[in-house]
Design an enzyme around this catalytic site. Structure first.
Site, PDB file in Angstrom:
ATOM      1  N   LYS A 201       0.842  -1.194   0.000  1.00  0.00           N
ATOM      2  CA  LYS A 201       0.000   0.000   0.000  1.00  0.00           C
ATOM      3  C   LYS A 201       0.883   1.253   0.000  1.00  0.00           C
ATOM      4  O   LYS A 201       0.684   2.173  -0.773  1.00  0.00           O
ATOM      5  CB  LYS A 201      -0.904  -0.029   1.238  1.00  0.00           C
ATOM      6  CG  LYS A 201      -1.761   1.186   1.385  1.00  0.00           C
ATOM      7  CD  LYS A 201      -2.645   1.105   2.620  1.00  0.00           C
ATOM      8  CE  LYS A 201      -3.252   2.475   2.905  1.00  0.00           C
ATOM      9  NZ  LYS A 201      -4.053   2.493   4.129  1.00  0.00           N
ATOM     10  N   GLU A 207      10.905  -4.564   4.067  1.00  0.00           N
ATOM     11  CA  GLU A 207      10.991  -5.979   3.683  1.00  0.00           C
ATOM     12  C   GLU A 207      10.574  -6.175   2.224  1.00  0.00           C
ATOM     13  O   GLU A 207      11.235  -6.885   1.452  1.00  0.00           O
ATOM     14  CB  GLU A 207      10.067  -6.840   4.567  1.00  0.00           C
ATOM     15  CG  GLU A 207      10.452  -6.925   6.014  1.00  0.00           C
ATOM     16  CD  GLU A 207       9.735  -5.889   6.874  1.00  0.00           C
ATOM     17  OE1 GLU A 207       9.541  -4.737   6.398  1.00  0.00           O
ATOM     18  OE2 GLU A 207       9.378  -6.209   8.018  1.00  0.00           O
ATOM     19  N   GLY A 262      -4.440  -1.618   5.486  1.00  0.00           N
ATOM     20  CA  GLY A 262      -3.669  -2.764   5.011  1.00  0.00           C
ATOM     21  C   GLY A 262      -4.318  -4.099   5.366  1.00  0.00           C
ATOM     22  O   GLY A 262      -4.453  -4.998   4.539  1.00  0.00           O
ATOM     23  N   ARG A 263      -4.747  -4.235   6.624  1.00  0.00           N
ATOM     24  CA  ARG A 263      -5.301  -5.536   7.061  1.00  0.00           C
ATOM     25  C   ARG A 263      -6.728  -5.754   6.576  1.00  0.00           C
ATOM     26  O   ARG A 263      -7.324  -6.793   6.847  1.00  0.00           O
ATOM     27  CB  ARG A 263      -5.190  -5.660   8.583  1.00  0.00           C
ATOM     28  CG  ARG A 263      -5.743  -4.497   9.363  1.00  0.00           C
ATOM     29  CD  ARG A 263      -5.259  -4.536  10.808  1.00  0.00           C
ATOM     30  NE  ARG A 263      -5.628  -3.349  11.575  1.00  0.00           N
ATOM     31  CZ  ARG A 263      -4.913  -2.246  11.638  1.00  0.00           C
ATOM     32  NH1 ARG A 263      -3.785  -2.133  10.955  1.00  0.00           N
ATOM     33  NH2 ARG A 263      -5.312  -1.227  12.383  1.00  0.00           N
ATOM     34  N   GLU A 348      -3.459  -5.962  15.452  1.00  0.00           N
ATOM     35  CA  GLU A 348      -3.063  -4.642  14.961  1.00  0.00           C
ATOM     36  C   GLU A 348      -4.228  -3.668  15.151  1.00  0.00           C
ATOM     37  O   GLU A 348      -4.031  -2.482  15.383  1.00  0.00           O
ATOM     38  CB  GLU A 348      -2.655  -4.728  13.476  1.00  0.00           C
ATOM     39  CG  GLU A 348      -1.420  -3.905  13.162  1.00  0.00           C
ATOM     40  CD  GLU A 348      -0.851  -4.145  11.772  1.00  0.00           C
ATOM     41  OE1 GLU A 348       0.246  -4.720  11.699  1.00  0.00           O
ATOM     42  OE2 GLU A 348      -1.480  -3.755  10.779  1.00  0.00           O
ATOM     43  N   HIS A 379      -3.623 -32.097  19.488  1.00  0.00           N
ATOM     44  CA  HIS A 379      -2.475 -32.890  19.934  1.00  0.00           C
ATOM     45  C   HIS A 379      -1.305 -32.004  20.331  1.00  0.00           C
ATOM     46  O   HIS A 379      -0.172 -32.451  20.393  1.00  0.00           O
ATOM     47  CB  HIS A 379      -2.089 -33.880  18.831  1.00  0.00           C
ATOM     48  CG  HIS A 379      -3.251 -34.768  18.480  1.00  0.00           C
ATOM     49  ND1 HIS A 379      -3.549 -35.898  19.183  1.00  0.00           N
ATOM     50  CD2 HIS A 379      -4.222 -34.623  17.548  1.00  0.00           C
ATOM     51  CE1 HIS A 379      -4.653 -36.445  18.673  1.00  0.00           C
ATOM     52  NE2 HIS A 379      -5.087 -35.679  17.684  1.00  0.00           N
ATOM     53  N   LYS A 490       9.271  -0.049  12.602  1.00  0.00           N
ATOM     54  CA  LYS A 490       9.785   0.138  11.239  1.00  0.00           C
ATOM     55  C   LYS A 490      10.897   1.184  11.226  1.00  0.00           C
ATOM     56  O   LYS A 490      11.938   1.003  10.610  1.00  0.00           O
ATOM     57  CB  LYS A 490       8.645   0.606  10.309  1.00  0.00           C
ATOM     58  CG  LYS A 490       7.675  -0.483   9.888  1.00  0.00           C
ATOM     59  CD  LYS A 490       6.679   0.088   8.871  1.00  0.00           C
ATOM     60  CE  LYS A 490       5.716  -0.951   8.360  1.00  0.00           C
ATOM     61  NZ  LYS A 490       4.766  -0.434   7.369  1.00  0.00           N
TER      62      LYS A 490
HETATM   63  O1  F6P Z   1       2.630  -4.365   9.710  1.00  0.00           O
HETATM   64  C1  F6P Z   1       2.462  -2.991   9.636  1.00  0.00           C
HETATM   65  C2  F6P Z   1       1.874  -2.607   8.349  1.00  0.00           C
HETATM   66  O2  F6P Z   1       1.821  -1.216   8.333  1.00  0.00           O
HETATM   67  C3  F6P Z   1       0.501  -3.235   8.097  1.00  0.00           C
HETATM   68  O3  F6P Z   1      -0.529  -2.485   8.571  1.00  0.00           O
HETATM   69  C4  F6P Z   1       0.517  -3.426   6.634  1.00  0.00           C
HETATM   70  O4  F6P Z   1      -0.428  -4.362   6.245  1.00  0.00           O
HETATM   71  C5  F6P Z   1       1.939  -3.865   6.388  1.00  0.00           C
HETATM   72  O5  F6P Z   1       2.699  -3.063   7.273  1.00  0.00           O
HETATM   73  C6  F6P Z   1       2.439  -3.712   4.984  1.00  0.00           C
HETATM   74  O6  F6P Z   1       2.372  -2.391   4.561  1.00  0.00           O
HETATM   75  P1  F6P Z   1       2.466  -2.018   3.036  1.00  0.00           P
HETATM   76  O7  F6P Z   1       1.332  -2.677   2.332  1.00  0.00           O
HETATM   77  O8  F6P Z   1       2.371  -0.529   2.999  1.00  0.00           O
HETATM   78  O9  F6P Z   1       3.777  -2.512   2.512  1.00  0.00           O
END
Ligand code: F6P
Length: 525
Positions: A201, A207, A262-263, A348, A379, A490
């Site tokens: 987003k 990452e 995002g979620r 979150e 289990h 972050k």
């Molecule tokens: O984990 C933190 C977060 O900001 C989430 O809310 C989001 O889904 C994720 O990082 C990834 O963010 P982006 O889609 O901006 O890379």
């Protein structure tokens, strides 16, 4: 407006729960005193049934919970979400994921339909082979690079709907910046027939950008020219400028918007890998299933509103019985990623300690959510559910129909295990000969039974949980749509990366962090 503990209904609930504890009230005794308990404490919506009769809840307590929801203005808050008000107050944004799944004719936002049309054309071109890589060959593998909401929802849904996968294309998910995640995935793939989706987003998540750069290097090392790269990358993002700067062609960008968290984003272009795996018709069925629950959430009265009931049960268990965690146990191997997806959605969203007005919360808020697919969980951690010293409510999810007929017998065992676990949690074994074998029972659980696992039902199930989370946040008077704690992590990780990289002027840290950095340097010299 204040938090829930100032409401009259909260005081009623305190009194009722105190009485229940003093009387040693048991769930199984509630069944003895009401032969129609299942009918009274279950709620059905087409092929979806919520059975909450095995919760430690009475008619009076349920009525007070409904009053609590009213006193916390939940109906008005639901209207505010659907009206597109800026309910994410700390970021002054709407949370309009429901707009992504409104039927075509009802869409007030033409942009949503435009992106869906773009996705349709793209999915068709990958499947019919007209989208080709640099060498003119059709695409065989798609790798979604994203993390958090840009990974968990799409990966979970893609696996859940494996029975709907279209032939000829494999979809993979890479999220972790641990290089082995990308490397292990790429080892089995051919550059000429691989397409990457950069799902971010913000287009600023470390990452994802690192993995996208590594993917690009993999292509270049295979002999592609810079000019060829565009044929192997698409992106879904709000930050289209950054994606273009990365080298993604403008026509291969699938926009999303600030008003999609995002979620909550698997319904947007972030769902592109799902659409590639199951086809656009099935993706639209997923959206339709979620919309079905949106309409229910918006219009059903509180007493019969599934997400509201689910939210109130959690408020009851956490607020009045000291429960701090919930086990989510889908009796479905296909849904093995559901607990991980729900962890982000819940924790979150509800991991907040400050109210919408900026004060400290006065009640327990977000509980820890965990779990895994049944029967496997039986289990490992079920022992703790049955005989541990804490009460952990369980939420079971099961499907009446087996995924495929030849497996009907195994499916019967799967369901039998699911139902017998909720029974054992409730009844226990109190006649056991030794204290070690005494199983107290009286452990609350709910069961969500769906007729079958298909795109429509899955969409409904996920929307149920999204709205449960929102309803809880309204009652707890917290913002479900920001995540400042994650943002802090972050920022700090870039400063630590600088220090690990020996950069001049890198920040100084506490002795623990500095010590860890020193050992890495020493052991990698
Ligand atoms: O984990 C933190 C977060 O900001 C989430 O809310 C989001 O889904 C994720 O990082 C990834 O963010 P982006 O889609 O901006 O890379």
């Amino acid at each position: 407006m204040t938090g829930p503990s100032d409401k009259a209904a909260w005081q009623d609930l305190l009194r009722l729960s105190g009485d229940m504890r003093r009387q040693g009230l048991r769930i199984d005794s509630l069944f003895s005193s009401d032969p129609h308990r299942f009918r009274h404490f279950s709620c059905r919506l087409d092929g979806l049934l919520l059975d909450y009769s095995k919760q430690l809840i009475t008619t009076e307590a349920f009525a007070s919970l409904i009053q609590l929801a009213e006193q916390c203005y939940l109906p008005a808050a639901i209207d505010a979400m659907f009206a597109g008000e800026a309910i994410n107050v700390t970021e002054q944004r709407a949370a309009m994921h429901v707009a992504l799944r409104a039927p075509t004719g009802d869409r007030s936002n033409g942009e949503v339909e435009k992106v869906l049309d773009h996705m349709s054309a793209f999915v068709a071109s990958v499947h019919d082979g007209s989208w080709t890589g640099y060498s003119g060959q059709a695409i065989r593998d798609v790798v979604n690079i994203g993390i958090g909401g840009s990974d968990l929802g799409p990966a979970m849904v893609t696996e859940a709907l494996a029975d709907c996968h279209l032939d000829g294309l494999r979809v993979h998910f890479v999220s972790n910046v641990d290089p082995v995640h990308l490397q292990d995935t790429l080892n089995a793939l051919q550059p000429a027939t691989t397409l990457f989706i950069v799902a971010s987003k913000s287009f600023s998540t470390l990452e994802t950008l690192q993995n996208a750069q590594e993917a690009r290097r993999w292509l270049l090392q295979a002999g592609l020219e810079e000019a060829d790269i565009a044929k192997h990358f698409v992106a879904n993002t709000v930050n289209t400028e950054a994606a273009v700067a990365f080298g993604i062609a403008a026509e291969n960008l699938f926009p999303m918007w600030d008003w999609v968290g995002g979620r909550f984003s698997l319904w947007s272009a972030i769902g592109l890998p799902i659409a590639l795996a199951i086809g656009m018709d099935n993706f639209r069925r997923l959206l339709a299933g979620a919309h079905h629950i949106d309409e229910h959430f918006r219009s059903a009265d509180l007493e019969h509103n599934l997400p509201v009931i689910m939210a109130l049960l959690t408020i009851w268990n956490t607020g009045f019985f000291g429960c701090h965690s919930t086990a989510i146990v889908p009796y479905s191997q296909r849904l093995q990623l559901l607990p991980a997806y729900l962890q982000q959605l819940y924790m979150e969203s509800l991991g907040k300690r400050i109210t919408l007005d900026g004060d400290a919360v006065a009640t327990n808020t977000g509980e820890v959510l965990w779990g895994s697919a049944g029967t496997n969980g039986q289990h490992s951690y079920f022992q703790l559910l049955h005989q541990g010293s804490q009460t952990i409510p369980a939420e079971f999810i099961a499907f009446a129909k087996p995924p495929a007929e030849p497996h009907a017998e195994s499916h019967t065992h799967l369901l039998a295990n699911c139902f017998s676990q909720s029974l054992a949690l409730m009844a226990g074994d109190r006649d056991a000969p030794s204290p070690h074998r005494h199983i107290p029972g009286n452990k609350p659980s709910s069961t969500l039974l769906l007729s079958q696992l298909d795109p429509f039902k899955l969409g409904s199930l996920l929307a149920l949980y999204e709205h449960k989370v929102y309803a809880q946040s309204v009652i707890w008077h917290i913002n479900a749509f920001d995540q400042w704690g994650v943002e802090l992590g972050k920022q700090l990780s870039s400063q630590v990366a600088e220090a690990l990289g020996d950069n001049e002027g890198a920040a100084e840290f506490d002795t623990s962090t500095a010590g860890l950095i020193r050992f890495v340097k020493e052991w990698t010299r």
